[in-house]
Design a protein around this motif. Structure first.
Motif, PDB file in Angstrom:
ATOM      1  N   GLN A 196       5.572 -70.289  -4.453  1.00 48.08           N
ATOM      2  CA  GLN A 196       6.081 -71.495  -3.801  1.00 48.08           C
ATOM      3  C   GLN A 196       7.012 -71.085  -2.668  1.00 48.08           C
ATOM      4  O   GLN A 196       7.476 -71.909  -1.891  1.00 48.08           O
ATOM      5  CB  GLN A 196       6.817 -72.375  -4.802  1.00 48.08           C
ATOM      6  N   ASN A 197       7.267 -69.765  -2.592  1.00 49.61           N
ATOM      7  CA  ASN A 197       8.179 -69.241  -1.593  1.00 49.61           C
ATOM      8  C   ASN A 197       7.376 -68.885  -0.344  1.00 49.61           C
ATOM      9  O   ASN A 197       6.572 -67.955  -0.349  1.00 49.61           O
ATOM     10  CB  ASN A 197       8.841 -67.996  -2.180  1.00 49.61           C
ATOM     11  N   ILE A 198       7.607 -69.648   0.760  1.00 49.05           N
ATOM     12  CA  ILE A 198       6.724 -69.446   1.897  1.00 49.05           C
ATOM     13  C   ILE A 198       7.065 -68.205   2.712  1.00 49.05           C
ATOM     14  O   ILE A 198       6.351 -67.867   3.646  1.00 49.05           O
ATOM     15  CB  ILE A 198       6.630 -70.695   2.817  1.00 49.05           C
ATOM     16  N   SER A 199       8.108 -67.476   2.342  1.00 48.25           N
ATOM     17  CA  SER A 199       8.329 -66.218   3.066  1.00 48.25           C
ATOM     18  C   SER A 199       7.196 -65.222   2.821  1.00 48.25           C
ATOM     19  O   SER A 199       7.021 -64.280   3.578  1.00 48.25           O
ATOM     20  CB  SER A 199       9.673 -65.594   2.708  1.00 48.25           C
TER      21      SER A 199
ATOM     22  N   LEU B  31      11.659 -73.158  -0.860  1.00 46.45           N
ATOM     23  CA  LEU B  31      10.677 -72.542   0.024  1.00 46.45           C
ATOM     24  C   LEU B  31      10.898 -71.055   0.218  1.00 46.45           C
ATOM     25  O   LEU B  31      10.005 -70.354   0.679  1.00 46.45           O
ATOM     26  CB  LEU B  31      10.696 -73.230   1.392  1.00 46.45           C
TER      27      LEU B  31
ATOM     28  N   HIS C  92       8.476 -82.594 -10.936  1.00 54.08           N
ATOM     29  CA  HIS C  92       8.109 -81.699  -9.844  1.00 54.08           C
ATOM     30  C   HIS C  92       7.435 -82.448  -8.712  1.00 54.08           C
ATOM     31  O   HIS C  92       7.516 -82.074  -7.560  1.00 54.08           O
ATOM     32  CB  HIS C  92       7.138 -80.630 -10.339  1.00 54.08           C
TER      33      HIS C  92
ATOM     34  N   ASN D 268       6.135 -76.319  -7.755  1.00 51.78           N
ATOM     35  CA  ASN D 268       6.112 -76.138  -9.199  1.00 51.78           C
ATOM     36  C   ASN D 268       5.196 -77.162  -9.817  1.00 51.78           C
ATOM     37  O   ASN D 268       5.233 -78.327  -9.458  1.00 51.78           O
ATOM     38  CB  ASN D 268       7.508 -76.385  -9.767  1.00 51.78           C
TER      39      ASN D 268
ATOM     40  N   PHE E 235       3.289 -79.759   1.166  1.00 53.54           N
ATOM     41  CA  PHE E 235       3.661 -78.730   0.220  1.00 53.54           C
ATOM     42  C   PHE E 235       4.729 -79.260  -0.747  1.00 53.54           C
ATOM     43  O   PHE E 235       4.782 -78.927  -1.919  1.00 53.54           O
ATOM     44  CB  PHE E 235       4.158 -77.549   1.041  1.00 53.54           C
TER      45      PHE E 235
ATOM     46  N   PRO F 120      17.329 -63.865  -3.358  1.00 56.89           N
ATOM     47  CA  PRO F 120      16.654 -63.695  -2.065  1.00 56.89           C
ATOM     48  C   PRO F 120      16.566 -62.230  -1.598  1.00 56.89           C
ATOM     49  O   PRO F 120      15.557 -61.808  -1.039  1.00 56.89           O
ATOM     50  CB  PRO F 120      17.527 -64.507  -1.117  1.00 56.89           C
TER      51      PRO F 120
ATOM     52  N   GLU G 159       3.656 -65.763  -9.038  1.00 58.28           N
ATOM     53  CA  GLU G 159       5.046 -65.937  -8.600  1.00 58.28           C
ATOM     54  C   GLU G 159       5.884 -64.666  -8.663  1.00 58.28           C
ATOM     55  O   GLU G 159       6.833 -64.592  -9.443  1.00 58.28           O
ATOM     56  CB  GLU G 159       5.739 -67.006  -9.455  1.00 58.28           C
TER      57      GLU G 159
ATOM     58  N   GLU H  22      13.802 -67.844   4.220  1.00 58.48           N
ATOM     59  CA  GLU H  22      14.210 -68.325   5.535  1.00 58.48           C
ATOM     60  C   GLU H  22      14.583 -69.791   5.495  1.00 58.48           C
ATOM     61  O   GLU H  22      13.819 -70.634   5.054  1.00 58.48           O
ATOM     62  CB  GLU H  22      13.075 -68.117   6.544  1.00 58.48           C
TER      63      GLU H  22
END
Lengths: 241, 292, 328, 231
Positions: free
Chosen positions: D189-192, A233, A193, D36, D227, D165, D158, A236
């Motif tokens: 970890q999902n920046i949305s 991420l 990771h 992660n 990140f 999506p 999470e 988007e």
């Protein structure tokens, strides 16, 4: 391209758990001394790939070929003896044996009865040879996994999350160790990771998402790749701008 | 007529066998262990019924109710005593197996000291006595009375498990004890209670075992444990409804064997457990589960 | 982390002779002890039984101590051995000592047939073997098979009875079983078994053929039980099926092994001698007191020495070793 | 609301969190970002009590809660939604009911009904086993159960994991409705998820790399590469 076959060829490997495809047609070629990173979010199939190649799971389809010989679905100990080995995300030493005896179990089954001391020295554990496992730190236990693999004269080692929980100093030590393995001709497939660590060790990566390959190529390029960014991420694709 | 006799008798006895084994499955659900003292708890239930009848002339039907609260408390306390210690060990499953094996020996020894070696039995007129007639065959009174007692008991158990708030918490703890803890459930207390329920069901079965097995003796425990184990493995570990169905199927198999090949009928539970474990380890009603 | 380069007391520093001496002592002391005991205590049958239990406890030791599989149905091999050797004497007139070996082979053969039970883990395996042995008993004792096994009426070997011979064989079996345990403990075979017990998959990735190694341990263990049963039948001379297919045989063997300490060479020997003596002192007349004692011993061991169960011997050894390390 | 200082913790012998700090104010939505293995889940588990605090302090409303068992922390108002978030063997309705164990029967039913109003697709499947729902619906069950238990602070591990999506944006929209009404800590970890957050902390290798407002974060290009963990 060449007369001699690649060291390890993973060909469209698919693993199914109860109807669910944990791994879907993943392919990878690797040659002696090469190091490939295996990355992807949790549950993307990295460990499933390792487990399938190493014989813990039987693939639904696809092939694993080591130096031109197919070993798909062989039992784990035969695969290990043939030259594919691994470490574990959570290290799995033999608790009731000493450090030395841990490596001896592997050494017994190696073709040339490898030197136990030698394997321990390569992972900087020689000093601890006569210690019980309970006295080892997590980082040392991970290195013991590596020593056990080395004692079986591996051609390929899957390194599963070696960096997690290590201090920067330890990280550097481990990276140097892996480079030494490579220079001795061992191929490495590094599940990781920590991208910073990975960058020190590997040149190219295979990115998995939901059991599928979404990218193969250099690590830097991977991090700029739209699809990889989306997987890591989120929604988007322009998130990185 | 023999065939009908075997089927009807098998169903009546099968209901008893369901009660006999469901407690073992409940304890498994509560603690993820096989209670090797299960048969001995059943034996204690039998002695309780015998003592209550001999001394106080209490009908076994009433005794079935009396033993419930006592055994729930005993099971609960036992669970609270052992669970923390087992939890700390490196191989809790194996250790608990050995522990309950030791407990089984202790119960057996104490029962011999208290009640003696001789088999004790209860007179058939301690329960409603007229035999039950169907399709021209008659069935012993203890067969149908035990079935009639077992049915409401099992129904109450199922209502508790599937309709009460505590039952919901029990199922939540079984499903995922960590998730249950973060939902605010006191998982230890709940699994201790459920463990006690398993003991209580065993003791209830023991009351009727005095009739079905023709008596109660200190050494009967291990054989009963194996039979109950065969039934719960057949019907899927952790699934109480599976045990009920498996108990009835077992009763029918056993009666058929009794009627047609009596000398081989004792082989039924052993053959059943081995065949199930080797061919379908998850049992009749189980989803894929790691057993091997 | 302790600085411990100088602590080399744990292993691989002992010389070759040293590694041979301690198993030799572990074997010779009980053998000589049994040989002399007959001159002090004249109940030969009882001493024979004690020797048989030492062998059985060592057989459990190989199985449970080195693979972690607990054979509740261990008595099945014992009974099969008694019947195979008994029938070999009666039907083929084999000399008893040869019949004992045949009985051991019979035990091992049944072990091989039952080896699919290894697909089961922990409690499932323990109870699976129990069910299998009960099934064998039900078959052997079945009245329908009277022409072959004499059904529920057992075997009469009175014609083959020979004072001294059976006892001598029992002592030999003690030696065999202890040598087997010493071999397992000190050899690569034992090392791989311990690795398997700790983590089977990890062991296979170290190149260990896990099913085969387990199978060998199982066969050795089954053969010892088969021979023990053969000698039991021979020494007892008249026996019923329930006497040799008796689940309390497994119970006692397991308790003796656990009490003395599994995984060690001495433990099961000491456990069997000590507890079987206690059994004879109070167990014959008051078996329930004896049962109560060993039941409590098991419960207390599990509850208060959960890591150990290796018995007091190892417990103390470990304490002494720790002391030594801290003193250095 | 929550104040963590110099937290050290990990699994077994393995240290994962190194002197970590975290500050959560009432009624704010804080997103804990990290790759992660960065230690986000570990952090939440230490807060709710599933993992021990090795050293450092963990305060809730000024009180030290580090010594309390899990159930006591839950009673005090620490809500936790794991990655799994549900009891797969129980039905949707039973899952929801488990959120209101301390409440009276009628009261629970009212709250379950209000969850159904918010998430009508759950009402349709109230009798089905939760494990059989789609990934997005499962998350809604988890969110619904957390809403019923009305924690003072809800820790979510999470919520996007295992979702496609389309479902991720649905979950985000639903969580947006809660914004301002409760204190939320979302490990992602999902920046949305940034678009519903008030504050951000970034964890890397078990250490706090950044703590601040969403605008500060988005204006800092270096942080986004951080990140990923590349120096």
């Amino acid at each position: 391209m060449t007369d001699s076959p690649v060291l390890l060829r993973i060909e469209e490997l698919t693993t199914v758990f109860g109807g669910l495809k944990a791994l879907s047609q993943v392919s990878l070629d690797i040659n002696p001394g090469e190091a490939v990173g295996l990355v992807g979010p949790n549950g993307s199939g990295k460990t499933t790939l390792v487990n399938t190649v190493c014989g813990l799971y039987r693939p639904a389809s696809g092939r694993v070929i080591l130096e031109g010989t197919e070993i798909t679905g062989h039992r784990p100990h035969l695969i290990a003896r043939a030259g594919i080995n691994r470490t574990f995300q959570i290290p799995k030493p033999f608790k009731d044996l000493s450090v030395y005896e841990n490596v001896r179990v592997s050494s017994i089954h190696s073709r040339n009865h490898t030197s136990i001391e030698g394997a321990l020295a390569r992972v900087n554990l020689a000093e601890l040879a006569n210690h019980p496992i309970s006295e080892l730190t997590a980082a040392q236990q991970k290195r013991l996994d590596l020593a056990r693999a080395l004692a079986l004269e591996p051609k390929v080692i899957f390194v599963d999350e070696l960096a997690a929980g290590l201090t920067p100093g330890e990280l550097h030590e481990v990276a140097e160790m892996l480079k030494e393995f490579q220079s001795s001709g061992i191929a490495l497939i590094v599940v990781e990771h920590l991208m910073g660590f990975l960058e020190q060790v590997v040149s190219s990566v295979l990115v998995l998402s939901a059991g599928r390959t979404i990218f193969t190529g250099p690590l830097r390029t991977a991090l700029e790749d739209v699809e990889v960014k989306r997987v890591f991420l989120g929604g988007e694709s322009d998130a990185g701008n | 007529m023999l065939f009908e006799y075997a089927i009807v008798g098998g169903i009546l006895l099968g209901i008893f066998y369901a009660l006999l084994s469901v407690g073992l499955n409940v304890v498994f659900g509560a603690q993820k262990i096989i209670n090797l003292a299960h048969g001995d708890v059943i034996m204690l239930g039998g002695y309780a019924a015998w003592e209550l009848y001999q001394t106080y002339k209490i009908s076994p039907i009433i005794s079935t109710i009396i033993v419930v609260p006592i055994t729930v408390v005993i099971g609960y306390l036992l669970n609270r005593l052992i669970a923390p210690r087992l939890g700390k060990s490196s191989d809790p499953e194996m250790l608990s197996l050995i522990l309950f094996f030791g407990l089984s020996q202790v119960i057996e020894a104490l029962s011999t000291l208290v009640f003696g070696n001789a088999e004790r039995s209860l007179p058939i007129n301690s329960i409603p006595t007229s035999p039950f007639k169907l399709f021209g065959e008659s069935y012993p009174a203890d067969w149908w009375v035990s079935a009639l007692v077992a049915i409401p008991l099992l129904a109450i158990f199922l209502l508790f498990l599937y309709r009460s708030s505590v039952g919901l918490q029990v199922r939540a703890v079984i499903s995922d004890s960590v998730e249950a803890a973060v939902a605010g459930i006191n998982a230890r207390r709940i699994s201790g209670l459920y463990f006690g329920v398993g003991f209580a069901l065993a003791a209830c079965a023991g009351v009727w075992g005095v009739f079905i097995f023709g008596g109660v003796s200190p050494t009967e425990g291990p054989a009963i444990t194996v039979t109950a184990f065969a039934i719960i493995v057949f019907g899927s570990l952790g699934n109480p409804i599976g045990t009920l169905v498996a108990g009835i199927i077992f009763g029918i198999f056993y009666q058929l064997a009794q009627v047609y090949v009596p000398s081989w009928s004792n082989l039924v539970p052993y053959a059943l457990v081995i065949a199930t474990m080797l061919t379908r380890p998850q049992g009749l009603f189980g989803r894929r589960q790691r057993v091997a | 982390m302790p600085k411990t380069a100088e602590i080399k007391t744990l292993q691989n520093t002992g010389s070759k002779t040293k590694t041979l001496i301690s198993p030799a002592i572990a074997t010779l002391v009980p053998v000589i002890g049994f040989a002399l005991a007959i001159h002090v205590y004249s109940n030969e049958l009882l001493l024979t039984y004690m020797a048989i239990y030492v062998a059985l406890a060592q057989g459990v030791n190989i199985m449970y101590g080195f693979t972690g599989y607990l054979p509740f149905g261990y008595f099945g091999f014992f009974g099969v051995g008694a019947y195979v050797s008994g029938l070999a004497m009666l039907n083929y007139n084999l000399p008893p000592v040869v019949a004992v070996i045949v009985g051991g082979l019979g035990g091992a053969l049944v072990g091989a047939i039952l080896s699919p039970l290894f697909r089961l883990r922990g409690a499932y395996f323990a109870i699976g073997t129990l069910a299998a042995s009960e099934a064998i008993y039900t078959i052997v004792a079945n009245p329908s098979l009277q022409s072959i096994t004499n059904g529920p009426y057992g075997l009469n070997l009175a014609n083959y009875y020979s004072s001294g011979m059976a006892y001598g064989s029992a002592i030999a079996l003690v030696a065999i079983s202890i040598i087997a345990v010493s071999y397992v403990r000190g050899s690569r075979f034992g090392l791989t078994l311990k690795a398997i017990r700790d983590d089977p998959y990890s062991a296979s990735m170290a190149g260990v053929n896990v099913p085969r190694q387990r199978f060998y341990a199982w066969l050795i263990s089954a053969a010892i039980a088969g021979m023990a049963g053969s000698i039991f039948g021979w020494a007892t001379s008249v026996f019923y099926p329930q006497a040799v297919f008796d689940s309390s045989l497994s119970v006692l063997a397991i308790v003796f092994a656990l009490f003395g300490g599994v995984g060690s060479v001495w433990g099961p020997t000491i456990g069997a001698v000590l507890l079987y003596s206690v059994y004879n002192a109070i167990g014959i007349s008051n078996p329930e007191y004896f049962q109560l004692i060993y039941g409590l011993v098991i419960v207390l061991l599990v509850l208060f020495a959960p890591r150990g169960l290796l018995g007091f011997w190892n417990f103390f050894a470990q304490k002494i070793r720790r002391k030594r390390v801290t003193n250095d | 609301m929550l104040e963590i200082k110099q937290m050290n913790s990990g699994y077994g012998p393995m240290q994962v969190l190194w002197n970590l700090d975290l500050m959560v104010n009432p009624n704010e939505v804080q997103i804990v970002l990290g790759a992660n293995g960065a230690g986000k889940s570990t952090l939440l588990k230490v807060i709710v009590g599933l993992l021990p605090l090795w050293s450092g302090s963990l305060l809730m409303d000024g009180d030290d809660i580090a010594h309390l068992p899990v159930t006591a922390r839950v009673k005090r108002g620490v809500g936790y939604m794991s990655e799994k978030g549900i009891f797969p063997e129980l039905t949707v309705e039973e899952n929801l009911r488990l959120g209101g164990l301390s409440k009276k029967r009628g009261e629970i039913q009212d709250q379950i009904d209000s969850v159904y109003q918010r998430f009508p697709e759950l009402k349709e499947r109230r009798g089905s086993v939760a494990g059989g729902l789609s990934g997005g619906q499962r998350k809604l069950v988890g969110v619904g159960r957390s809403l019923i238990s009305q924690p003072k602070v809800l820790l979510m591990d999470e919520p996007s994991s295992g979702l496609s999506p389309r479902y991720v944006s649905e979950v985000i929209d639903r969580l947006a409705e809660l914004r301002g009404h409760m204190t939320l800590v979302i490990a992602e970890q999902n920046i949305s998820f940034l678009k519903i957050a008030d504050t951000v902390s970034v964890i890397e290798g078990g250490r706090t790399r950044f703590e601040g407002s969403v605008t500060d974060f988005t204006n800092d290009d270096n942080l986004k590469t951080a990140f990923f963990g590349i120096e």
